[in-house]
Design an enzyme around this catalytic site. Structure first.
Site, PDB file in Angstrom:
ATOM      1  N   ALA A   1       0.844  -1.188   0.000  1.00  0.00           N
ATOM      2  CA  ALA A   1       0.000   0.000   0.000  1.00  0.00           C
ATOM      3  C   ALA A   1       0.881   1.239   0.000  1.00  0.00           C
ATOM      4  O   ALA A   1       2.074   1.152   0.281  1.00  0.00           O
ATOM      5  CB  ALA A   1      -0.890   0.016   1.235  1.00  0.00           C
ATOM      6  N   MET A   2       0.264   2.382  -0.316  1.00  0.00           N
ATOM      7  CA  MET A   2       1.031   3.625  -0.374  1.00  0.00           C
ATOM      8  C   MET A   2       0.218   4.761   0.228  1.00  0.00           C
ATOM      9  O   MET A   2      -0.945   4.979  -0.128  1.00  0.00           O
ATOM     10  CB  MET A   2       1.387   3.926  -1.848  1.00  0.00           C
ATOM     11  CG  MET A   2       2.110   5.238  -2.046  1.00  0.00           C
ATOM     12  SD  MET A   2       3.729   5.237  -1.237  1.00  0.00           S
ATOM     13  CE  MET A   2       3.835   6.944  -0.749  1.00  0.00           C
TER      14      MET A   2
ATOM     15  N   GLU B   1      -0.802   2.881   6.979  1.00  0.00           N
ATOM     16  CA  GLU B   1      -0.866   4.010   6.040  1.00  0.00           C
ATOM     17  C   GLU B   1      -1.522   5.233   6.689  1.00  0.00           C
ATOM     18  O   GLU B   1      -1.149   6.376   6.405  1.00  0.00           O
ATOM     19  CB  GLU B   1      -1.604   3.628   4.753  1.00  0.00           C
ATOM     20  CG  GLU B   1      -1.080   2.386   4.031  1.00  0.00           C
ATOM     21  CD  GLU B   1       0.422   2.362   3.817  1.00  0.00           C
ATOM     22  OE1 GLU B   1       1.044   3.441   3.787  1.00  0.00           O
ATOM     23  OE2 GLU B   1       0.997   1.256   3.700  1.00  0.00           O
TER      24      GLU B   1
ATOM     25  N   GLU C   1       9.148   4.792   8.108  1.00  0.00           N
ATOM     26  CA  GLU C   1       8.579   3.448   8.017  1.00  0.00           C
ATOM     27  C   GLU C   1       8.592   2.739   9.371  1.00  0.00           C
ATOM     28  O   GLU C   1       7.674   1.994   9.703  1.00  0.00           O
ATOM     29  CB  GLU C   1       9.318   2.614   6.963  1.00  0.00           C
ATOM     30  CG  GLU C   1       9.106   3.107   5.527  1.00  0.00           C
ATOM     31  CD  GLU C   1       7.623   3.172   5.127  1.00  0.00           C
ATOM     32  OE1 GLU C   1       6.768   2.625   5.836  1.00  0.00           O
ATOM     33  OE2 GLU C   1       7.328   3.794   4.094  1.00  0.00           O
TER      34      GLU C   1
HETATM   35  N1  BES Z   1       5.501   3.824   1.941  1.00  0.00           N
HETATM   36  C1  BES Z   1       5.262   2.437   1.849  1.00  0.00           C
HETATM   37  C2  BES Z   1       5.045   1.965   0.437  1.00  0.00           C
HETATM   38  C3  BES Z   1       6.300   1.781  -0.367  1.00  0.00           C
HETATM   39  C4  BES Z   1       7.089   0.669  -0.164  1.00  0.00           C
HETATM   40  C5  BES Z   1       6.659   2.690  -1.322  1.00  0.00           C
HETATM   41  C6  BES Z   1       8.235   0.500  -0.910  1.00  0.00           C
HETATM   42  C7  BES Z   1       7.798   2.529  -2.067  1.00  0.00           C
HETATM   43  C8  BES Z   1       8.588   1.430  -1.868  1.00  0.00           C
HETATM   44  C9  BES Z   1       4.029   2.051   2.666  1.00  0.00           C
HETATM   45  O1  BES Z   1       3.754   2.888   3.723  1.00  0.00           O
HETATM   46  C10 BES Z   1       4.319   0.714   3.255  1.00  0.00           C
HETATM   47  O2  BES Z   1       5.195   0.632   4.061  1.00  0.00           O
HETATM   48  N2  BES Z   1       3.610  -0.325   2.840  1.00  0.00           N
HETATM   49  C11 BES Z   1       3.837  -1.667   3.313  1.00  0.00           C
HETATM   50  C12 BES Z   1       2.721  -2.161   4.155  1.00  0.00           C
HETATM   51  C13 BES Z   1       2.942  -1.950   5.608  1.00  0.00           C
HETATM   52  C14 BES Z   1       1.790  -2.486   6.413  1.00  0.00           C
HETATM   53  C15 BES Z   1       4.226  -2.509   6.138  1.00  0.00           C
HETATM   54  C16 BES Z   1       3.969  -2.538   2.093  1.00  0.00           C
HETATM   55  O3  BES Z   1       3.857  -2.037   0.989  1.00  0.00           O
HETATM   56  O4  BES Z   1       4.202  -3.720   2.269  1.00  0.00           O
HETATM   57 ZN    ZN Z   2       4.999   2.708   5.352  1.00  0.00          ZN
END
Ligand code: BES
Ligand code: ZN
Length: 962
Positions: free
Chosen positions: A349-350, A385, A407
């Protein structure tokens, strides 16, 4: 024309076309694409994209660039406001993006050029214009050869005409505008296209994924997180489609010269980073959530036929958003929040501000077809998110070096938000297995990396979206919150966010705010938050704290050293002093908790504590595993703990039981604890029925099992594990009980999976018969509960033949529920027929097989985790390396997962040798998978060592017991 530094220049014609004219009709569009694509500059730029694409020797270039700090934009000119107009053309054969951007910029330093980012975009040279703001707008002359693409840096340089001596003056504002054309690719980044079927008809949509460095593929922009600006977005769409962006729609106008297409104009955003900008054009349904008396709207979007799967998200989304408003003490600043499920999506997700995008499995949930684990995943991702909307969006890291803070924090806060809406899942307990213990196994390798890493190039930036940034980041923040106390932590955090809102920050800013709050609240900490936290963020790894009791005088001696699975020569060359500020806690009864600190300056001297307790009483350190370290005890204390577990395990907290299991398995693996001790401890599991200790134990048992699965001792090991798991399997049964604890439902899936794979006869026969029933009545969803569908399908396919596998494939193809599809696809790799595994590997790369590009890497990894598929997957990636690089372009981060999966259980000399040879042959093309490769080699070396040192010990123990 090619310039000496690898860039390209195009001539600028004096006249320029107005954008409206240039997108006036689709015919004109077609002409424009044709016209631009035919020019040498344009085709060079398109080829130039190969700097970042896999067909060139990208990685050696990446190394050169990474040592070059100029990958950062100059700061002479900064953006204030963007007016972005994009028209994604969703027409087969003509997938393109027609765009126009006007950027108000402020000049900080006199210069003759504007440098911004752009990649895979063709700018119409005639349209480029620079206007000076003043009483009247004055147009500055752009040099005739003034448009320059630096394809390696992904820069677009616009130079003013030297003849006119035009310069941008310090303190003055300008507007830079231009029209451009881009590609609406299927590469899952920038503004791209996703496809799905609705009533058997193929549909297209446009969707964006900008983080970390792909906004520059959608429109020319200053694509760095600290160049925040306001975005006014306009999207072009067909009259039957809907457009969405970060902000609400303000009005719609007809596209000139056509009745079919419209422009949707969105409200200007708050100041934000480019990586958070989002654009969507799709034919989706909206599900409006009930938000009570909140000040914002909240909507879920999905494919029309997935509409009924949006219910769960619409219930918990607004609740979690309200929870975070309260937690951070800052209202959500936008008038709306949209969350949308995208059929093709690279990440999970983003967090785009006000328009969060998800993979379908991370947002959609079907009451009848999805499992408790699917629900848990949806809840976790939504909470993560939403936490970013404050931590990340409102206050953003200054540069990607501090990505971990973003993160790591969201990965910590997701547990708080989730606990608020789904307390039955006991998130605060699950934290230790899902994040803390999980990341410790990676961080115990010499090739780990510090949480805080200096990064430059996009490859390096992508590489740090890893378990260390997420899991370790979350873990050390949890530790920090624990030693400061929740109240101080929350107040300090809220102050930090308020004082930096709409701006940027580095980790030291957060440490400062927390140190100040700790002073105000008179919290006793031995030194500043920064001094403590620097030991955890700047050094890699973590300590093992050794506790030695002197039973006769109530004294406890304590020391710390870095915990490594295996020590090699490399560590002797590393000059880092591996000592940390360790917040230590201990207890002898879980009523009174003692605490102290180990300092980062305590070299050889042991810390001495006086703890007056009875000799026969155990002592446990790291209460509820709030600290990021392992604990090793003297033999007698281990024994006392073991006795307590056997007689009445609930005297020890649930989390500490999980900690004891995980520490014992890992200390034994690292040769710091006798395997006898560990294996004896596992006997208590017969009485255990809590989820988290089982989770730890099963992962410890899993790694021994994967080491031994191809050895003669495996039969005995299976027998032992069967003995351990059978009481649990018998207790939980095969069928779900009405109203049972939700974690028991989750645990049952593990019990069934293990009981069957360890050869429990009852399990196997029940699995085989229920699967047969399902095959006879495919539409019947009541035969197998979704909560055990994964383990049942996996075991049935393992025990079965082609028909069982084909059936799962058919269900996969016809399912409308992504989470059900994911479970089926994973189970399909449980087959023990080599030709079936070979077929799956082939399907992963075939775009017509029904497996989406977003899932390809996972399929290969899953085959590799099957001990029969391991080597096949290795051969496959060696054979198909070049093809794989095309499927997983540029950043290549999916390759990291595949390499790790393949090598996870390598444990012979030959395998290690072949892996190293593979690394040497492909060293120039590893891209963002370099560190993963090194970590895999380390892992294989550890495994080899394990076989030499521990295999016989384990077999001896088993022979004695059975
Ligand atoms: N910002 C990230 C998405 C992302 C990941 C963008 C890698 C660019 C490169 C988002 O907030 C995120 O961390 N998503 C996770 C899910 C989360 C519950 C750990 C994902 O995509 O797995
Ligand atoms: Zn994240």
């Amino acid at each position: 024309m090619k310039t000496t530094d690898g860039g390209y220049v195009v001539s600028k014609c004096r006249a320029f076309l107005l954008f409206i004219a240039f997108v006036g009709s689709l015919i004109a569009v077609g002409l424009l694409v044709y016209f631009l694509a035919d020019r040498p500059a344009a085709s060079s730029v398109t080829n130039g994209a190969s700097t970042a694409s896999p067909s060139t020797s990208g990685s050696s270039k990446a190394e050169v660039i990474s040592s070059n700090k100029n990958v950062r934009l100059p700061r002479a000119v900064l953006p204030i406001r963007y007016d972005v107009r994009l028209f994604p053309v969703l027409e087969k054969g003509n997938f393109s993006i027609l765009g126009h951007v006007s950027i108000d910029v402020h000049c900080k330093m006199e210069t003759d050029r504007i440098v911004l980012h752009s990649a895979d975009i063709v700018v119409d040279p005639k349209s480029v214009e620079v206007m000076e703001h003043g009483k009247t707008m004055k147009t500055l002359m752009v040099a005739s050869d003034g448009i320059h693409y630096d394809t390696e840096m992904e820069f677009l340089v616009i130079r003013l005409c030297p003849k006119h001596k035009d310069k941008l003056a310090k303190g003055t504002n300008y507007t830079l505008s231009m029209s451009f054309v881009g590609h609406l690719t299927d590469q899952l980044r920038g503004l791209y296209r996703s496809t799905y079927k609705e009533d058997g008809i193929e549909k297209y949509m446009a969707v964006s994924q900008m983080e970390p460095t792909d906004a520059r593929r959608a429109f020319p922009c200053f694509d760095e997180p600290n160049m925040k600006a306001i975005f006014s977005v306009t999207l072009g769409r067909h009259r039957h489609m809907t457009a969405l962006s970060n902000m609400p729609l303000i009005n719609t106008t007809q596209m000139e010269g056509t009745e079919e297409f419209y422009w949707d104009h969105f409200a200007p955003s708050v100041p934000m980073s480019t990586y958070l900008v989002a654009f969507i054009v799709a034919n989706f349904t909206q599900v409006a959530a009930d938000v009570g008396n909140a000040n914002w709207k909240f909507n879920i979007y999905a494919r029309p036929s997935a509409r009924n799967q949006a219910q769960y998200a619409s219930e918990i989304g607004p609740k979690i958003q309200a929870f975070f408003e309260d937690y951070f003490q800052i209202p959500f600043p936008l008038p709306k929040q949209d969350m949308i499920a995208i059929p093709d999506f690279a990440a999970g997700a983003m967090e785009n501000w006000g328009l969060i995008t998800y993979r379908e499995t991370a947002l959609l949930y079907d009451e009848k077809k999805s499992s408790v684990s699917n629900k848990e995943r949806v809840c976790e991702v939504i909470a993560h998110e939403l936490a970013h909307q404050w931590f990340g969006n409102l206050v953003t890291m200054d540069w990607w070096t501090d990505l971990w803070l973003n993160e790591g924090f969201a990965s910590y806060a997701e547990y708080l938000g989730s606990e608020h809406v789904e307390p039955g899942l006991k998130w605060l307990q699950q934290f230790v297995t899902r994040d803390l213990q999980d990341v410790m196994s990676l961080d115990a390798l010499e090739s780990s990396h510090p949480i805080s890493v200096v990064v430059h190039h996009p490859n390096e930036i992508n590489e740090i979206f890893d378990r260390i940034s997420y899991g370790k980041g979350a873990t050390i923040i949890r530790m920090l919150a624990a030693f400061l106390g929740e109240k101080t932590f929350r107040q300090g955090l809220s102050n930090y966010l308020k004082s930096r809102q709409y701006g940027n920050a580095v980790q030291d800013d957060l440490w400062d705010a927390l140190t100040k709050q700790a002073k105000v609240n008179k919290v006793a900490i031995p030194t500043g938050v920064k001094q403590i936290m620097d030991t955890w963020t700047l050094k890699m790894g973590f300590p093992v704290v050794t506790v030695t009791r002197e039973y006769d005088n109530n004294t406890v001696l304590i020391s710390q050293e870095r915990f490594l699975m295996q020590r090699s020569n490399a560590s002797s060359q590393d000059k880092t002093v591996y000592l940390w500020w360790v917040p230590l806690t201990y207890t002898a009864d879980f009523q009174t908790i003692g605490s102290t600190w180990l300092s980062d300056g305590q070299t050889s001297k042991k810390h001495e504590l006086s703890i007056p307790i009875d000799k026969s009483q155990w002592l446990i350190f790291n209460v509820d595993q709030m600290g990021y370290y392992r604990i090793n005890y003297d033999a007698q204390n281990w024994q006392l703990i073991g006795q307590q577990l056997m007689t009445n395990h609930s005297a020890i907290s649930v989390i500490n039981r999980a900690q004891i299991m995980d520490d014992a398995f890992n200390l034994a693996e690292a040769g710091q604890l006798d395997y006898m001790t560990t294996l004896n401890l596992t006997r208590y599991l017969e009485h255990e029925s809590d989820y988290v200790p089982w989770d730890s134990a099963l992962s410890g048992m899993g790694s021994i099992s994967s080491m031994m699965s191809r050895t003669s001792g495996y039969g005995l090991l299976k027998k032992h594990f069967r003995t351990i798991i059978t009481p649990l399997y018998n207790k939980l049964g095969f069928d779900q009980k009405m109203g049972e604890d939700i974690l028991m439902t989750k645990l049952r899936a593990n019990a069934v999976s293990w009981a069957c794979s360890m050869g429990n006869k009852d399990c196997i026969s029940r699995v085989v018969s229920s699967y047969a029933q399902w095959m006879a009545d495919p539409e019947n969803v009541d035969i197998i509960s979704p909560n055990v569908k994964g383990p049942v399908t996996c075991a049935a396919i393992r025990e079965g033949d082609e028909a069982e596998w084909e059936f799962a494939l058919n269900r996969y193809m016809s399912s409308n529920v992504a989470s059900e599809q994911a479970v089926l696809l994973a189970s399909m790799s449980c087959s023990e027929k080599p030709w079936i595994l070979a077929k799956m590997l082939e399907m992963s790369l075939n775009s017509t097989s029904g497996i989406r590009k977003q899932d390809a890497a996972r399929v290969i990894s899953q085959v590799a985790y099957n001990s029969l598929g391991r080597y096949m997957a290795f051969n496959f990636i060696r054979d198909k390396w070049d093809e794989l690089r095309k499927v997983f372009p540029t950043t290549f981060s999916s390759m990291s997962g595949i390499i790790k999966a393949v090598a996870a259980s390598f444990n012979t000399d030959l395998e290690l040798k072949e892996l190293m040879q593979f690394r040497d042959e492909r060293s120039a093309s590893l891209g963002g998978a370099e560190r993963a490769m090194q970590q895999s080699i380390d892992r294989a070396k550890n495994n080899l060592n394990w076989m030499r040192q521990n295999y016989h010990k384990v077999v001896d123990w088993l022979q004695r017991v059975y």
